[in-house]
Design a protein around this motif. Structure first.
Motif, PDB file in Angstrom:
ATOM      1  N   GLN A 156      17.741  55.808  26.356  1.00 24.47           N
ATOM      2  CA  GLN A 156      16.911  54.598  26.329  1.00 24.47           C
ATOM      3  C   GLN A 156      17.557  53.467  27.131  1.00 24.47           C
ATOM      4  N   PHE A 157      18.849  53.282  26.953  1.00 20.95           N
ATOM      5  CA  PHE A 157      19.566  52.218  27.659  1.00 20.95           C
ATOM      6  C   PHE A 157      19.528  52.460  29.165  1.00 20.95           C
ATOM      7  N   ALA A 158      19.816  53.693  29.555  1.00 20.62           N
ATOM      8  CA  ALA A 158      19.812  54.034  30.983  1.00 20.62           C
ATOM      9  C   ALA A 158      18.434  53.779  31.592  1.00 20.62           C
ATOM     10  N   ASN A 159      17.405  54.197  30.904  1.00 24.66           N
ATOM     11  CA  ASN A 159      16.044  53.991  31.390  1.00 24.66           C
ATOM     12  C   ASN A 159      15.699  52.505  31.484  1.00 24.66           C
ATOM     13  N   ALA A 160      16.092  51.738  30.464  1.00 29.52           N
ATOM     14  CA  ALA A 160      15.764  50.311  30.424  1.00 29.52           C
ATOM     15  C   ALA A 160      16.435  49.530  31.556  1.00 29.52           C
ATOM     16  N   PHE A 161      17.631  49.963  31.956  1.00 27.73           N
ATOM     17  CA  PHE A 161      18.385  49.192  32.946  1.00 27.73           C
ATOM     18  C   PHE A 161      18.519  49.881  34.299  1.00 27.73           C
ATOM     19  N   ILE A 183      24.734  41.770  29.367  1.00 30.74           N
ATOM     20  CA  ILE A 183      24.167  42.494  28.225  1.00 30.74           C
ATOM     21  C   ILE A 183      25.127  42.432  27.048  1.00 30.74           C
ATOM     22  N   GLU A 184      26.416  42.603  27.334  1.00 32.81           N
ATOM     23  CA  GLU A 184      27.418  42.571  26.272  1.00 32.81           C
ATOM     24  C   GLU A 184      27.449  41.209  25.575  1.00 32.81           C
ATOM     25  N   ARG A 185      27.387  40.157  26.359  1.00 36.80           N
ATOM     26  CA  ARG A 185      27.525  38.808  25.790  1.00 36.80           C
ATOM     27  C   ARG A 185      26.225  38.225  25.260  1.00 36.80           C
ATOM     28  N   GLU A 186      25.110  38.525  25.906  1.00 35.29           N
ATOM     29  CA  GLU A 186      23.811  37.940  25.541  1.00 35.29           C
ATOM     30  C   GLU A 186      22.704  38.999  25.557  1.00 35.29           C
ATOM     31  N   PRO A 187      22.818  40.015  24.716  1.00 35.06           N
ATOM     32  CA  PRO A 187      21.847  41.117  24.780  1.00 35.06           C
ATOM     33  C   PRO A 187      20.402  40.692  24.539  1.00 35.06           C
ATOM     34  N   LYS A 188      20.190  39.786  23.606  1.00 39.16           N
ATOM     35  CA  LYS A 188      18.816  39.369  23.305  1.00 39.16           C
ATOM     36  C   LYS A 188      18.191  38.610  24.471  1.00 39.16           C
ATOM     37  N   ALA A 189      18.997  37.833  25.184  1.00 38.91           N
ATOM     38  CA  ALA A 189      18.491  37.101  26.345  1.00 38.91           C
ATOM     39  C   ALA A 189      18.063  38.066  27.442  1.00 38.91           C
ATOM     40  N   ARG A 232      14.758  39.628  26.408  1.00 36.81           N
ATOM     41  CA  ARG A 232      13.663  38.666  26.606  1.00 36.81           C
ATOM     42  C   ARG A 232      13.303  38.547  28.083  1.00 36.81           C
ATOM     43  N   ALA A 233      14.308  38.487  28.938  1.00 36.30           N
ATOM     44  CA  ALA A 233      14.059  38.343  30.377  1.00 36.30           C
ATOM     45  C   ALA A 233      13.337  39.560  30.934  1.00 36.30           C
ATOM     46  N   LEU A 234      13.710  40.738  30.485  1.00 37.69           N
ATOM     47  CA  LEU A 234      13.077  41.948  30.982  1.00 37.69           C
ATOM     48  C   LEU A 234      11.652  42.105  30.461  1.00 37.69           C
ATOM     49  N   ARG A 235      11.408  41.669  29.256  1.00 30.85           N
ATOM     50  CA  ARG A 235      10.049  41.745  28.712  1.00 30.85           C
ATOM     51  C   ARG A 235       9.098  40.794  29.424  1.00 30.85           C
ATOM     52  N   ALA A 236       9.646  39.668  29.901  1.00 32.59           N
ATOM     53  CA  ALA A 236       8.833  38.669  30.585  1.00 32.59           C
ATOM     54  C   ALA A 236       8.451  39.124  31.989  1.00 32.59           C
ATOM     55  N   ALA A 237       9.200  40.057  32.526  1.00 35.16           N
ATOM     56  CA  ALA A 237       8.979  40.479  33.926  1.00 35.16           C
ATOM     57  C   ALA A 237       7.785  41.377  34.075  1.00 35.16           C
TER      58      ALA A 237
END
Length: 87
Positions: A40-45, A73-79, A82-87
């Motif tokens: 999932q992580f590999a696909n997402a990024f 991602i390590e420091r601000e995973p939720k940000a 959010r940024a990827l969902r907005a794209a």
């Protein structure tokens, strides 16, 4: 602006560079913070699952923009999510 232009032309500038390093355990921790499997992580990024596994096992190291993204991602995973969902 002149310094930025000189840098892009490969000329030495007085600016400092910041070396980003990401350790295998930091990559794994970043993935786990998001609650994602390796696939999932590999696909997402946008990396292959094989590459991600090698990064997490320390067999290979991420380079370029991947290092920077992993650190974010390590420091601000939720940000990042959010940024990827907005794209």
């Amino acid at each position: 602006m002149a310094e930025a232009l000189a840098h892009t032309q490969g000329k030495r500038t007085g600016g400092r560079t910041h070396k980003v390093t990401v350790k295998p355990d930091e990559i794994q921790n970043a993935r786990k913070q998001l609650g994602l499997s390796q696939d999932q992580f590999a696909n997402a990024f946008g990396v292959s699952a094989s590459t991600l596994r090698k990064w997490e096992q320390g067999q290979r190291a991420p380079t370029g923009a991947a290092k920077t993204l992993l650190k974010i991602i390590e420091r601000e995973p939720k940000a990042v999510v959010r940024a990827l969902r907005a794209a």
